[in-house]
Write a protein that holds these residues in place. Structure first.
Motif, PDB file in Angstrom:
ATOM      1  N   ASN A 202      10.735  18.783 -27.761  1.00 42.77           N
ATOM      2  CA  ASN A 202       9.341  18.885 -27.325  1.00 42.77           C
ATOM      3  C   ASN A 202       8.658  20.129 -27.880  1.00 42.77           C
ATOM      4  O   ASN A 202       7.482  20.097 -28.261  1.00 42.77           O
ATOM      5  CB  ASN A 202       9.276  18.885 -25.792  1.00 42.77           C
ATOM      6  N   ILE A 203       9.380  21.231 -27.933  1.00 39.98           N
ATOM      7  CA  ILE A 203       8.806  22.468 -28.472  1.00 39.98           C
ATOM      8  C   ILE A 203       8.485  22.306 -29.965  1.00 39.98           C
ATOM      9  O   ILE A 203       7.425  22.757 -30.442  1.00 39.98           O
ATOM     10  CB  ILE A 203       9.768  23.654 -28.251  1.00 39.98           C
ATOM     11  N   CYS A 204       9.361  21.645 -30.711  1.00 42.86           N
ATOM     12  CA  CYS A 204       9.094  21.397 -32.132  1.00 42.86           C
ATOM     13  C   CYS A 204       7.840  20.542 -32.323  1.00 42.86           C
ATOM     14  O   CYS A 204       7.028  20.815 -33.225  1.00 42.86           O
ATOM     15  CB  CYS A 204      10.288  20.708 -32.785  1.00 42.86           C
ATOM     16  N   MET A 205       7.662  19.525 -31.482  1.00 41.13           N
ATOM     17  CA  MET A 205       6.481  18.671 -31.610  1.00 41.13           C
ATOM     18  C   MET A 205       5.207  19.420 -31.246  1.00 41.13           C
ATOM     19  O   MET A 205       4.153  19.215 -31.860  1.00 41.13           O
ATOM     20  CB  MET A 205       6.655  17.410 -30.754  1.00 41.13           C
ATOM     21  N   ILE A 206       5.282  20.304 -30.256  1.00 35.86           N
ATOM     22  CA  ILE A 206       4.130  21.141 -29.918  1.00 35.86           C
ATOM     23  C   ILE A 206       3.765  22.033 -31.100  1.00 35.86           C
ATOM     24  O   ILE A 206       2.586  22.157 -31.479  1.00 35.86           O
ATOM     25  CB  ILE A 206       4.424  21.995 -28.665  1.00 35.86           C
ATOM     26  N   ALA A 207       4.766  22.664 -31.699  1.00 36.79           N
ATOM     27  CA  ALA A 207       4.514  23.557 -32.834  1.00 36.79           C
ATOM     28  C   ALA A 207       3.865  22.801 -33.996  1.00 36.79           C
ATOM     29  O   ALA A 207       2.898  23.280 -34.605  1.00 36.79           O
ATOM     30  CB  ALA A 207       5.826  24.202 -33.289  1.00 36.79           C
ATOM     31  N   ALA A 208       4.373  21.603 -34.282  1.00 35.28           N
ATOM     32  CA  ALA A 208       3.843  20.832 -35.411  1.00 35.28           C
ATOM     33  C   ALA A 208       2.407  20.385 -35.168  1.00 35.28           C
ATOM     34  O   ALA A 208       1.541  20.539 -36.045  1.00 35.28           O
ATOM     35  CB  ALA A 208       4.733  19.619 -35.665  1.00 35.28           C
TER      36      ALA A 208
ATOM     37  N   THR B 188       9.234  15.753 -37.032  1.00 34.93           N
ATOM     38  CA  THR B 188      10.278  14.727 -36.969  1.00 34.93           C
ATOM     39  C   THR B 188      11.611  15.282 -36.462  1.00 34.93           C
ATOM     40  O   THR B 188      12.403  14.536 -35.884  1.00 34.93           O
ATOM     41  CB  THR B 188      10.479  14.059 -38.340  1.00 34.93           C
ATOM     42  N   ILE B 189      11.860  16.566 -36.685  1.00 30.46           N
ATOM     43  CA  ILE B 189      13.038  17.182 -36.054  1.00 30.46           C
ATOM     44  C   ILE B 189      12.886  17.116 -34.540  1.00 30.46           C
ATOM     45  O   ILE B 189      13.823  16.761 -33.812  1.00 30.46           O
ATOM     46  CB  ILE B 189      13.203  18.641 -36.530  1.00 30.46           C
ATOM     47  N   GLY B 190      11.689  17.433 -34.054  1.00 28.79           N
ATOM     48  CA  GLY B 190      11.421  17.335 -32.619  1.00 28.79           C
ATOM     49  C   GLY B 190      11.548  15.926 -32.104  1.00 28.79           C
ATOM     50  O   GLY B 190      12.137  15.672 -31.039  1.00 28.79           O
ATOM     51  N   GLN B 191      11.018  14.963 -32.861  1.00 28.73           N
ATOM     52  CA  GLN B 191      11.131  13.559 -32.467  1.00 28.73           C
ATOM     53  C   GLN B 191      12.592  13.134 -32.403  1.00 28.73           C
ATOM     54  O   GLN B 191      13.018  12.432 -31.479  1.00 28.73           O
ATOM     55  CB  GLN B 191      10.375  12.679 -33.465  1.00 28.73           C
ATOM     56  N   GLY B 192      13.385  13.557 -33.389  1.00 24.20           N
ATOM     57  CA  GLY B 192      14.802  13.195 -33.417  1.00 24.20           C
ATOM     58  C   GLY B 192      15.568  13.712 -32.221  1.00 24.20           C
ATOM     59  O   GLY B 192      16.432  13.031 -31.682  1.00 24.20           O
ATOM     60  N   PHE B 193      15.247  14.927 -31.783  1.00 21.93           N
ATOM     61  CA  PHE B 193      15.917  15.491 -30.613  1.00 21.93           C
ATOM     62  C   PHE B 193      15.444  14.850 -29.309  1.00 21.93           C
ATOM     63  O   PHE B 193      16.216  14.724 -28.359  1.00 21.93           O
ATOM     64  CB  PHE B 193      15.683  17.002 -30.541  1.00 21.93           C
ATOM     65  N   SER B 194      14.184  14.443 -29.240  1.00 15.81           N
ATOM     66  CA  SER B 194      13.598  14.047 -27.962  1.00 15.81           C
ATOM     67  C   SER B 194      13.621  12.551 -27.677  1.00 15.81           C
ATOM     68  O   SER B 194      13.942  12.135 -26.566  1.00 15.81           O
ATOM     69  CB  SER B 194      12.143  14.540 -27.892  1.00 15.81           C
ATOM     70  N   SER B 195      13.315  11.717 -28.667  1.00 15.48           N
ATOM     71  CA  SER B 195      13.015  10.306 -28.397  1.00 15.48           C
ATOM     72  C   SER B 195      14.191   9.532 -27.799  1.00 15.48           C
ATOM     73  O   SER B 195      14.147   9.093 -26.643  1.00 15.48           O
ATOM     74  CB  SER B 195      12.541   9.633 -29.683  1.00 15.48           C
ATOM     75  N   GLY B 196      15.269   9.354 -28.576  1.00 15.24           N
ATOM     76  CA  GLY B 196      16.411   8.579 -28.077  1.00 15.24           C
ATOM     77  C   GLY B 196      17.087   9.225 -26.888  1.00 15.24           C
ATOM     78  O   GLY B 196      17.547   8.538 -25.960  1.00 15.24           O
ATOM     79  N   THR B 197      17.140  10.563 -26.885  1.00 15.28           N
ATOM     80  CA  THR B 197      17.772  11.283 -25.779  1.00 15.28           C
ATOM     81  C   THR B 197      16.997  11.102 -24.486  1.00 15.28           C
ATOM     82  O   THR B 197      17.584  10.946 -23.411  1.00 15.28           O
ATOM     83  CB  THR B 197      17.886  12.781 -26.114  1.00 15.28           C
ATOM     84  N   SER B 198      15.677  11.109 -24.573  1.00 17.46           N
ATOM     85  CA  SER B 198      14.843  10.895 -23.382  1.00 17.46           C
ATOM     86  C   SER B 198      15.054   9.496 -22.814  1.00 17.46           C
ATOM     87  O   SER B 198      15.109   9.302 -21.592  1.00 17.46           O
ATOM     88  CB  SER B 198      13.363  11.110 -23.717  1.00 17.46           C
ATOM     89  N   MET B 199      15.190   8.510 -23.710  1.00 20.00           N
ATOM     90  CA  MET B 199      15.411   7.140 -23.251  1.00 20.00           C
ATOM     91  C   MET B 199      16.767   7.003 -22.568  1.00 20.00           C
ATOM     92  O   MET B 199      16.868   6.430 -21.474  1.00 20.00           O
ATOM     93  CB  MET B 199      15.313   6.171 -24.433  1.00 20.00           C
TER      94      MET B 199
ATOM     95  N   PRO C 123      18.577  19.355 -25.962  1.00 16.53           N
ATOM     96  CA  PRO C 123      17.944  18.635 -27.074  1.00 16.53           C
ATOM     97  C   PRO C 123      16.526  18.164 -26.770  1.00 16.53           C
ATOM     98  O   PRO C 123      15.662  18.206 -27.648  1.00 16.53           O
ATOM     99  CB  PRO C 123      18.889  17.441 -27.314  1.00 16.53           C
ATOM    100  N   ILE C 124      16.264  17.729 -25.527  1.00 19.99           N
ATOM    101  CA  ILE C 124      14.923  17.252 -25.195  1.00 19.99           C
ATOM    102  C   ILE C 124      13.911  18.395 -25.202  1.00 19.99           C
ATOM    103  O   ILE C 124      12.812  18.266 -25.767  1.00 19.99           O
ATOM    104  CB  ILE C 124      14.931  16.531 -23.830  1.00 19.99           C
ATOM    105  N   ILE C 125      14.257  19.522 -24.594  1.00 21.92           N
ATOM    106  CA  ILE C 125      13.332  20.659 -24.563  1.00 21.92           C
ATOM    107  C   ILE C 125      13.081  21.192 -25.972  1.00 21.92           C
ATOM    108  O   ILE C 125      11.926  21.472 -26.355  1.00 21.92           O
ATOM    109  CB  ILE C 125      13.872  21.788 -23.654  1.00 21.92           C
TER     110      ILE C 125
END
Length: 468
Positions: free
Chosen positions: A339-345, A369-380, A334-336
């Protein structure tokens, strides 16, 4: 520590909701105010660099208060902290609703910052202390959802309110929600440990306050003075030196505001960097998109606010799904993917900056925001799992502080880049805003790439540890 059995029950769910409502309303007001900035600039006769302090000042107070959350948790009951947070936040909301000047409006935002600075880590500490470990990822995702959905509500809510009733109603409309949170929290919040009186680390607190204040003031003022101004350079120097002094001091202190030993674990430190970058991107775009829509595209505040709604709703509900995936197969995928979605956006935004339409904004922001949803809480959650249990309250303080600090800097830096072009071309406001936005979007793309690199290193390190 009391003998507490971790379990998911009604009181736990209600306590997370109660503390989450203050965090929710804080972000709602923050992102709703972004839509009001053009209106406030006209009403109070101020420029972009000044009006953004309504967001940056609020986030600065969060960044100063949140580091003390570990001390608050040890020394006070969770319920007393919640009540204190409610008093500050509600007082600030009432003050803002009737503010006759920009200074009073900013003062109310600062009071809200004190309240949210107590409430935000309180919510995550409740999850970390009371949720069964095999459900931790899912519940951290659910807690993050409360905050993640706020940017969806904020701009749309702000645009709608301004269009029909004016910006003051933004604050008035949230008062019933705060009252409901108060009664739910008083009934449901419970502690898992008895308070233990320890001395407050005033030297460490002051050093961090000076460091963070200099950093945010320098980032915010650079839009008017330029990055090479002696004042800006001096503020950055003081920021770095005071943080170094704090780090050395805290390592020797018996009761530091938080233990710097959390940074000795590289996977945690890199996770904090990823969390900070995601928040930088999120609030940077939250500031940029509504203002671009109004100042460049000529849209009304209601339309500008609605631009973020579809993407944020989709991305917000990705957050608990990401936590559930983490509980089942781990955090890497989910984190990777995030991050890829946020790079694309951010890449699409940067190359299309001069040709962005309303529909393009909506579509690309949904990818982000799909990228943020996968990365933010999971990274924490993944970062906190790298720490021993005794350091997790300190780790939570560090994560939440850096998240808010990065958000403040993100808003300030994006505002500064736009303001610099507006100052250079004062007679061509729409064109200058577009050029400044393009510069800011390119910076966001570079940072998104950096987040992916950090994440790859994190999971490489974790894999090495598992083999050894």
């Amino acid at each position: 520590m009391e003998n507490y059995e971790r379990k998911i029950d009604t009181k736990l769910i209600m306590s997370i909701i109660a503390t989450g409502i203050m965090a929710f309303t804080g972000v709602v007001i923050e992102t709703a105010m972004n839509v009001t900035f053009p209106t406030l600039m006209r009403e109070f006769q101020i420029n972009t660099s000044t009006v953004q302090w309504l967001t940056t000042g609020y986030l600065l107070i969060l960044s100063v208060i949140i580091p003390a959350s570990s001390y608050f948790k040890k020394n006070f009951t969770l319920k007393s902290l919640f009540i204190t947070a409610e008093i500050f936040f509600t007082a600030g909301t009432i003050l803002d609703a009737f503010a006759p000047s920009f200074f009073i409006l900013l003062s109310g935002r600062i009071l809200q910052g004190f309240g949210a600075g107590i409430a935000l880590p309180l919510m995550f500490n409740i999850v970390l202390d009371q949720v069964p470990l095999n459900h931790l990822g899912t519940m951290m995702g659910a807690a993050t959802l409360i905050i993640a959905i706020s940017p969806a509500v904020g701009p749309s809510f702000g645009g709608f309110i301004i269009n029909y009733w004016g910006w003051r109603m933004i604050f008035i409309a949230l008062l019933p929600l705060l009252a409901a949170a108060f009664f739910v929290g008083v009934f449901s919040i419970r502690s898992t440990a008895n308070p233990v009186r320890t001395p407050f680390d005033w030297p460490g607190f002051l050093l961090l306050s000076i460091s963070f204040s200099c950093l945010i003031f320098a980032a915010g003022a650079s839009g008017n003075t330029g990055w090479n101004d002696p004042f800006i350079l001096g503020a950055f120097f003081i920021c770095i030196m005071t943080f170094i002094i704090f780090y050395k001091y805290a390592g020797k202190s018996a009761h530091p505001i938080f233990y710097p030993s959390v940074f000795h674990i590289r996977t945690f430190t890199l996770s904090v960097i990823v969390i900070g970058i995601v928040q930088f991107l999120c609030l940077g775009l939250g500031f940029l998109i509504p203002n671009y829509s109004q100042l460049v595209s000529g849209e009304k505040a209601l339309v500008a606010g609605l631009l973020l709604l579809p993407g944020c709703i989709i991305g917000a509900f990705i957050t608990p799904l990401s936590g559930r995936i983490m509980d089942r197969i781990g955090a890497r995928k989910p984190i990777i993917i995030g991050n890829i979605c946020m790079i694309a956006a951010t890449f699409l935004y940067s190359i299309l900056a001069q040709h962005l339409t309303t529909m393009l904004f909506v579509l690309i922001y949904t990818i982000f925001t799909i990228g943020q949803g996968f990365s933010s809480g999971t990274s924490m959650t993944n970062g906190l799992r790298q720490l021993p249990a005794k350091l997790r309250a300190d780790g939570n303080a560090v994560c939440t502080t850096f998240q808010q600090l990065s958000g403040a800097i993100g808003t300030a830096v994006v505002s500064a880049l736009i303001s610099a072009e507006q100052k250079r071309l004062p007679d061509q406001l729409p064109y200058a805003t577009m050029l400044g936005s393009q510069n800011a979007l390119f910076l966001l793309f570079i940072l998104a790439c950096a987040a992916l690199i950090c994440s790859v290193i994190i999971f490489r390190d974790i894999k090495k540890l598992q083999r050894s």
